[in-house]
Design a protein around this motif. Structure first.
Motif, PDB file in Angstrom:
ATOM      1  N   PRO A  68     -14.348   1.579  12.631  1.00  0.00           N
ATOM      2  CA  PRO A  68     -13.015   2.145  12.817  1.00  0.00           C
ATOM      3  C   PRO A  68     -12.814   3.466  12.088  1.00  0.00           C
ATOM      4  CG  PRO A  68     -12.862  -0.151  12.105  1.00  0.00           C
ATOM      5  CD  PRO A  68     -14.300   0.211  12.090  1.00  0.00           C
ATOM      6  N   SER A  91      -8.822  -9.175  15.969  1.00  0.00           N
ATOM      7  CA  SER A  91      -9.728  -8.039  15.854  1.00  0.00           C
ATOM      8  C   SER A  91      -9.534  -7.063  17.019  1.00  0.00           C
ATOM      9  CB  SER A  91     -11.182  -8.510  15.839  1.00  0.00           C
ATOM     10  OG  SER A  91     -11.454  -9.192  14.653  1.00  0.00           O
ATOM     11  N   THR A 150      -8.644  -2.547   5.980  1.00  0.00           N
ATOM     12  CA  THR A 150      -9.956  -3.055   6.392  1.00  0.00           C
ATOM     13  C   THR A 150     -10.461  -2.429   7.678  1.00  0.00           C
ATOM     14  OG1 THR A 150      -8.968  -4.903   7.611  1.00  0.00           O
ATOM     15  CG2 THR A 150      -9.541  -5.287   5.306  1.00  0.00           C
ATOM     16  N   ASN A 151      -9.556  -2.017   8.556  1.00  0.00           N
ATOM     17  CA  ASN A 151      -9.960  -1.552   9.884  1.00  0.00           C
ATOM     18  C   ASN A 151      -9.355  -0.209  10.249  1.00  0.00           C
ATOM     19  OD1 ASN A 151     -11.687  -3.612  10.750  1.00  0.00           O
ATOM     20  ND2 ASN A 151      -9.981  -4.910  11.381  1.00  0.00           N
ATOM     21  N   TYR A 154     -15.797  -7.364   6.899  1.00  0.00           N
ATOM     22  CA  TYR A 154     -14.351  -7.522   7.091  1.00  0.00           C
ATOM     23  C   TYR A 154     -13.791  -8.565   6.142  1.00  0.00           C
ATOM     24  CZ  TYR A 154     -15.252 -11.833   9.735  1.00  0.00           C
ATOM     25  OH  TYR A 154     -15.645 -13.103  10.097  1.00  0.00           O
TER      26      TYR A 154
END
Length: 497
Positions: A244, A466, A300-301, A357
């Motif tokens: 990402p 996700s 995290t993303n 993750y």
């Protein structure tokens, strides 16, 4: 040179240039698709890795039914079907004149062979348990297949649309892993191990012909290398880009389309509901309200992902946004803890699988919990071997965090045994009602009720669905935005210059 001759030369040159221009403008009919993982084989009915279906499902192999891009059930090799009033008999009317790519006919006998093979005692089908309610398979005539069930199972049609239930040609069974034979719009061409698999158009396909005549699946594990291959033109598309933090470089480049969707994987922090203090719903609710789900997604993303309030993904038909049922509210969380008898908080251990993750999310959750007086000790658990043994099999844990990738798997909270050690009669009853549903509307309504029960009772901390980050060259159309089933269905893909 006469003026007439000059005119003819000029006209001929103009026509030639126009013809050349038209040739250049012709859209491409090939595609090079990048994937992170190379499959171990190419038969999704005989091995579990998701990457198998991501190459062959819908492209080469087809089922009686299909799951479409919106998570709905659609007819495929079965034109239609009838379900008996008691929900125990499914009668499928099969398509005429369908052949496998080796020229053999698809009919009720081959469909029966396929399903019998799934149910056999020596079956290695990775999802065999989903079909265990089938007690009898009959080919009543060449175009009619009848399944008899031991009990109602409204999800059976959905599961028959999975990669694990695609129809196979009996004589190809032994070699499908390396030379697959299906009924789909593309057929196998070659597999260069460690590099790529190539499919080409099946010119004898029974249905609508694809607009592509060649698709190459290239396997590039490193996200940086994927990005470089996209930029250099080595690949055209990465339907599931796994970095990402690198997405922004493509969002700023108008030669690429960046399409953010959702997948069927829910990242949840499961709790051992049989152990104190997690056997108290107030504690579970407090922990849910102690964390900012969007904050975790951001950290995290890089902001990609959908905060969820139950074990359901936005890519699933019937999804309800329940993230607001127990919103981020540390003040209320502390109050709930005090009501439950923990005014000074408590200490517990997070058994964290060594997945990126999970590591990132655990560290952030640890900080959030400290704000309400709860101490979370992080213990790394090797994944899959040690984590599966300690958490999944032995339930020797307090809390863990994992992505559940199996499509439409909310029913795991009614499984006995299962690692959550969760017991809720109302939820169990709702799942029975889903199984007994007489219509798609009843089935969806049952799933919506199940979502609401979990959102209030919180057997796990529901964090996010996700993302499915798709990056492809501008001009490519027909790729899926969401992934209700892990797949790279390119049957509707085409180039538009």
């Amino acid at each position: 040179m006469t003026s007439h001759f000059r005119f003819l030369l000029t006209t001929a040159a103009t026509v030639s240039l126009l013809a050349a221009g038209n040739a250049i403008a012709e859209p491409r009919t090939d595609l090079i698709l990048g994937m992170s993982t190379e499959p171990s084989g190419l038969d999704p009915t005989a091995a579990a890795p998701v990457a198998i279906g991501q190459v062959v499902w819908q492209n080469l192999f087809e089922g009686l039914v299909a799951i479409d891009k919106d998570g709905n059930i659609e007819p495929e090799l079965a034109e239609d079907w009838v379900i008996s009033d008691d929900g125990l008999t499914y009668t499928f009317n099969l398509r005429d004149s369908v052949t496998f790519q080796n020229g053999e006919a698809f009919n009720a006998d081959t469909a029966k062979y396929t399903i019998d093979r799934i149910l056999a005692d020596d079956s290695v089908n990775p999802q065999k348990s989903l079909y265990k309610t089938i007690t009898s398979v009959k080919a009543t005539d060449a175009d009619t297949l009848e399944l008899t069930l031991s009990k109602p199972s409204a999800d059976l049609l959905y599961w028959l649309g999975f990669p694990t239930a695609v129809m196979i040609e009996p004589t190809s069974e032994a070699t499908n892993a390396t030379n697959p034979i299906g009924t789909g719009p593309f057929k196998f061409s070659e597999w260069k191990k460690g590099n790529q698999v190539t499919l080409v158009e099946n010119t004898n396909y029974w249905g609508k012909a694809p607009k592509l005549d060649k698709v190459t699946f290239r396997f590039i594990g490193d996200p940086q290398a994927q990005a470089a291959a996209l930029t250099s033109g080595g690949i055209d598309v990465v339907p599931e880009f796994t970095a990402p933090e690198l997405v922004s470089q493509f969002e700023k480049n108008n030669t690429f389309s960046t399409v953010i969707g959702t997948s069927g994987m829910e990242v949840v922090a499961g709790m051992n509901n049989a152990k104190k203090p997690f056997n108290d719903v107030r504690v579970r609710q407090a922990l849910m309200m102690a964390i900012d789900r969007q904050g975790i997604v951001d950290a995290t993303n890089a902001g990609f992902g959908t905060p969820i309030g139950s074990h359901f993904s936005p890519s699933d038909a019937g999804y309800e946004d329940l993230a607001g049922v127990l919103p981020y509210d540390p003040t209320k969380a502390k109050k709930l803890l005090a009501e439950a008898g923990y005014p000074n908080g408590f200490t517990f251990t997070m058994k964290m699988p060594n997945r990126t993750y999970a590591e990132r999310a655990s560290e952030i959750m640890q900080a959030y919990f400290s704000m309400i007086g709860v101490t979370m000790i992080i213990e790394t658990s090797e994944f899959p071997a040690k984590w599966v043994q300690d958490v999944f099999k032995d339930t020797n844990y307090d809390m863990t965090i994992i992505g559940h990738a199996e499509p439409l798997d909310i029913g795991i909270y009614a499984r006995k045994p299962y690692y959550f050690n969760y017991e809720n009669p109302d939820f169990n009853k709702t799942m029975v009602e889903v199984a007994n549903a007489k219509s798609e509307e009843e089935r969806v309504a049952g799933y919506q009720q199940a979502q609401k029960i979990l959102a209030e009772d919180v057997p796990a901390l529901f964090i996010y669905a996700s993302p499915k980050i798709g990056i492809w060259k501008s001009g490519l159309n027909g790729m899926w935005t969401n992934a209700p089933v892990p797949s790279n269905d390119v049957t509707d893909a085409f180039w538009k210059e």
